[in-house]
Write a protein that holds these residues in place. Structure first.
Motif, short mmCIF file in Angstrom:
data_model
loop_
_atom_site.label_atom_id
_atom_site.label_comp_id
_atom_site.label_asym_id
_atom_site.label_seq_id
_atom_site.Cartn_x
_atom_site.Cartn_y
_atom_site.Cartn_z
N VAL A 14 0.80 -1.23 0.00
CA VAL A 14 0.00 0.00 0.00
C VAL A 14 0.84 1.28 0.00
N PRO A 15 1.86 1.44 0.87
CA PRO A 15 2.65 2.69 0.78
C PRO A 15 3.32 2.86 -0.57
N ALA A 16 3.81 1.75 -1.14
CA ALA A 16 4.47 1.82 -2.46
C ALA A 16 3.46 2.20 -3.55
N ALA A 17 2.27 1.60 -3.49
CA ALA A 17 1.24 1.92 -4.48
C ALA A 17 0.79 3.37 -4.35
N THR A 18 0.72 3.87 -3.12
CA THR A 18 0.35 5.27 -2.90
C THR A 18 1.41 6.20 -3.46
N ALA A 19 2.69 5.87 -3.19
CA ALA A 19 3.78 6.69 -3.72
C ALA A 19 3.81 6.66 -5.24
N TYR A 20 3.42 5.54 -5.82
CA TYR A 20 3.38 5.41 -7.29
C TYR A 20 2.41 6.42 -7.91
N LEU A 21 1.34 6.73 -7.18
CA LEU A 21 0.36 7.70 -7.66
C LEU A 21 0.84 9.13 -7.53
N LEU A 22 1.86 9.34 -6.69
CA LEU A 22 2.28 10.71 -6.37
C LEU A 22 3.52 11.17 -7.13
N THR A 23 4.24 10.24 -7.75
CA THR A 23 5.45 10.63 -8.46
C THR A 23 5.75 9.66 -9.59
N ASP A 24 6.54 10.11 -10.55
CA ASP A 24 6.97 9.25 -11.66
C ASP A 24 8.46 8.94 -11.60
N LYS A 25 9.11 9.31 -10.50
CA LYS A 25 10.55 9.08 -10.34
C LYS A 25 10.78 8.06 -9.24
N LEU A 26 11.59 7.04 -9.52
CA LEU A 26 11.78 5.93 -8.58
C LEU A 26 12.36 6.38 -7.25
N SER A 27 13.39 7.21 -7.28
CA SER A 27 14.02 7.64 -6.03
C SER A 27 13.02 8.38 -5.13
N ARG A 28 12.22 9.25 -5.73
CA ARG A 28 11.19 9.95 -4.95
C ARG A 28 10.12 8.99 -4.47
N MET A 29 9.80 8.01 -5.28
CA MET A 29 8.80 7.01 -4.90
C MET A 29 9.23 6.26 -3.64
N ILE A 30 10.50 5.90 -3.57
CA ILE A 30 11.01 5.20 -2.39
C ILE A 30 10.92 6.09 -1.15
N ILE A 31 11.37 7.34 -1.29
CA ILE A 31 11.34 8.27 -0.15
C ILE A 31 9.91 8.53 0.31
N ILE A 32 9.00 8.76 -0.64
CA ILE A 32 7.60 9.02 -0.29
C ILE A 32 6.98 7.82 0.41
N SER A 33 7.29 6.62 -0.06
CA SER A 33 6.71 5.42 0.55
C SER A 33 7.19 5.24 1.99
N ILE A 34 8.46 5.59 2.25
CA ILE A 34 8.98 5.51 3.62
C ILE A 34 8.28 6.53 4.51
N VAL A 35 8.13 7.76 4.01
CA VAL A 35 7.45 8.81 4.78
C VAL A 35 6.01 8.40 5.08
N LEU A 36 5.32 7.86 4.09
CA LEU A 36 3.94 7.41 4.28
C LEU A 36 3.86 6.31 5.33
N SER A 37 4.84 5.41 5.34
CA SER A 37 4.86 4.33 6.32
C SER A 37 5.02 4.87 7.73
N ILE A 38 5.90 5.85 7.88
CA ILE A 38 6.12 6.45 9.20
C ILE A 38 4.87 7.19 9.67
N VAL A 39 4.26 7.95 8.77
CA VAL A 39 3.03 8.68 9.12
C VAL A 39 1.92 7.71 9.48
N SER A 40 1.80 6.61 8.74
CA SER A 40 0.77 5.61 9.00
C SER A 40 0.97 4.95 10.37
N SER A 41 2.21 4.70 10.73
CA SER A 41 2.50 4.10 12.04
C SER A 41 2.12 5.05 13.17
N LEU A 42 2.46 6.31 12.99
CA LEU A 42 2.16 7.32 14.01
C LEU A 42 0.66 7.52 14.16
N LEU A 43 -0.03 7.78 13.06
CA LEU A 43 -1.47 7.99 13.11
C LEU A 43 -2.21 6.72 13.51
#
Length: 292
Positions: free
Chosen positions: A213-242
């Motif tokens: 799910v975090p990877a699929a979400t990041a896929y919708l937000l960017t077309d660059k792999l490096s950014r996709m990885i960073i966004i997916s990590i950030v989303l995972s951290i936010v999801s854990s906190l919330l």
């Protein structure tokens, strides 16, 4: 202090899984994580039967070994002409069934705590601590999942170019001399290790959500792999906190709530992503028609 450890474990699980999830999503192999998470059951039972121990490390080795067997069988069936989705379905259901049979035959009088294996219980993770020299150095889950996270960072960082090229264009990668098959199995090995390291915390089933799910979400937000990885990590951290605080308010499963939050974030991205959002696309088309 337990609040901090639970959130940290959730963030480490999500980050470790989402890094690999980006490559699985791009390779259209998202359900490999599902296959591995289900097929680890016979590995856990076999490890117990051989060792007679319910130590987490012993069962982790057994589960990791079966995870690699799962990947090998799926690839072998695909090479034999079986469709990818059928290969995954056959392998993980068959191995999961073997695990159930082994339990019914040999471990009826033993509590293997299969509910925790399948669904996890991250709330208890801070109490299972690692001791060195009689001193506690923190929960075992932090060290186990943290080691998996660092391993993923190290391997992906060292071979980022090779993974990237073999993911987007395997034929080009082969022509450049990149061993595509080797990097395929290396990625699958990392997926197996991360899945096994994580399932004690969030469960073998819920870890699938952390991979995809975090990877699929990041896929919708960017077309660059490096950014996709960073966004997916950030989303995972936010999801854990919330997810932790929502679970605290609702008195619900913490692991389940963390994954549910990732689902909510995916739905938000699906509708409002700047490039791929359903509503944004609809609004853009409407605006173009009005201009014409």
């Amino acid at each position: 202090m337990n609040h901090f450890w639970i959130i940290l474990i959730g963030a480490l699980v999500g980050s470790s899984c989402s890094i690999l999830g980006c490559f699985l999503v791009l390779r259209k192999m998202s359900m490999i994580g599902d296959a591995i998470s289900h097929s680890v059951l016979p590995g856990i039972v076999i490890a117990f039967l051989i060792s007679g121990s319910r130590e987490s490390l012993v069962m982790m080795f057994g589960a990791a070994a079966i995870g690699l067997v799962t990947v090998f069988l799926i690839q072998m069936f695909q090479n034999s002409g079986v469709q990818a989705d059928a290969s995954i379905g056959v392998v993980f259901t068959a191995l999961f069934a073997v695990g159930v049979v082994l339990i019914s035959l040999y471990t009826r009088q033993v509590d293997l705590d299969l509910d925790c294996v399948l669904y996890g219980e991250i709330a208890y993770a801070p109490w299972d601590t690692l001791h060195i020299g009689g001193q506690s150095i923190g929960p075992k889950a932090v060290w186990g999942v943290g080691a998996s996270f660092l391993l993923n960072i190290l391997v992906i960082g060292l071979f980022y170019k090779q993974f990237k090229i073999s993911t987007f264009d395997p034929a080009l990668a082969a022509s450049l001399g990149i061993p595509v098959v080797f990097f395929h199995y290396l990625l699958m090995s990392l997926v197996s290790i991360s899945t096994v390291a994580s399932f004690e915390s969030v469960g073998a089933i819920l870890v699938v959500g952390m991979i995809i799910v975090p990877a699929a979400t990041a896929y919708l937000l960017t077309d660059k792999l490096s950014r996709m990885i960073i966004i997916s990590i950030v989303l995972s951290i936010v999801s854990s906190l919330l997810g932790y605080y929502v679970a605290y308010l609702l008195d619900a499963s913490i692991g389940g709530t963390m994954v549910a939050v990732t689902g909510v974030l995916f739905i938000v991205a699906l509708f409002f992503s700047p490039k791929h959002g359903v509503l944004i696309k609809k609004w853009s088309r409407k605006k173009v028609l009005q201009q014409n």
